[in-house]
Design a protein around this motif. Structure first.
Motif, PDB file in Angstrom:
ATOM      1  N   TYR A 141       0.808  -1.221   0.000  1.00  0.00           N
ATOM      2  CA  TYR A 141       0.000   0.000   0.000  1.00  0.00           C
ATOM      3  C   TYR A 141       0.842   1.271   0.000  1.00  0.00           C
ATOM      4  N   GLY A 142       2.149   1.144  -0.128  1.00  0.00           N
ATOM      5  CA  GLY A 142       3.025   2.306  -0.145  1.00  0.00           C
ATOM      6  C   GLY A 142       3.364   2.815   1.248  1.00  0.00           C
ATOM      7  N   ILE A 143       3.078   2.019   2.261  1.00  0.00           N
ATOM      8  CA  ILE A 143       3.355   2.376   3.650  1.00  0.00           C
ATOM      9  C   ILE A 143       4.317   1.342   4.222  1.00  0.00           C
ATOM     10  N   ASN A 144       4.795   1.571   5.428  1.00  0.00           N
ATOM     11  CA  ASN A 144       5.646   0.586   6.097  1.00  0.00           C
ATOM     12  C   ASN A 144       6.776   0.137   5.160  1.00  0.00           C
ATOM     13  N   LYS A 145       7.470   1.122   4.599  1.00  0.00           N
ATOM     14  CA  LYS A 145       8.519   0.833   3.609  1.00  0.00           C
ATOM     15  C   LYS A 145       9.567  -0.118   4.163  1.00  0.00           C
TER      16      LYS A 145
END
Length: 167
Positions: A141-145
């Motif tokens: 989702y583009g988070i928690n890279k």
């Protein structure tokens, strides 16, 4: 009447609706709603020594996704964006300055003051939940890279992981 043609009516309603609901709308002519929300989340996240960096969790992108997604209710979106407006109003009341122009300590005091209101407590709770979701969510989702939130908590994700975002 001013709105005597359908074209004029559509132009006016499209512009005013866009100005009210988009997260990139200017707020108090200083910052966008999303800028204010992202800074408030940054201030709420704090500087936990062992926690993943705020940049890595990318909470701003997640919040932007929430504010534009069709499955999120309009009431929820409005509560989030209204919170940015209320936070700005509180900053103006306390310091006569936009929230995004305040020092870190002034922003913390503005958040503390906001938390004394029932709406403020609920809004801060919602912002914290979005931060947690960004820390713990799947990187698809583009988070928690780089799975930094998962690594921080020694979490092993369940399988199968999503192959494409569902939001």
């Amino acid at each position: 009447m001013f709105l005597n043609t359908r074209r004029t009516f559509l132009k006016c309603t499209a512009f005013s609706t866009t100005a009210l609901i988009l997260p990139h709308t200017k707020l108090f002519a200083s910052a966008t709603i999303l800028d204010t929300l992202a800074l408030a989340q940054r201030d709420l996240y704090g500087d936990l020594e062992s926690a993943p960096g705020f940049k890595e969790i990318n909470s701003r992108a997640y919040l932007s996704l929430i504010l534009t997604h069709s499955r999120i209710g309009e009431d929820s979106k409005k509560f989030i964006t209204n919170g940015a407006t209320w936070l700005e109003e509180e900053a103006q009341t306390l310091y006569k300055t936009p929230y995004t122009s305040l020092s870190y300590d002034e922003r913390q005091k503005t958040l503390e003051s906001t938390a004394t209101y029932k709406w403020g407590e609920s809004w801060i709770d919602a912002m914290l939940r979005f931060i947690y979701e960004a820390v713990l969510g799947d990187p698809i989702y583009g988070i928690n890279k780089d799975s930094s939130g998962w690594k921080w908590l020694n979490h092993v994700s369940g399988l199968p992981r999503p192959k494409e975002p569902l939001l």
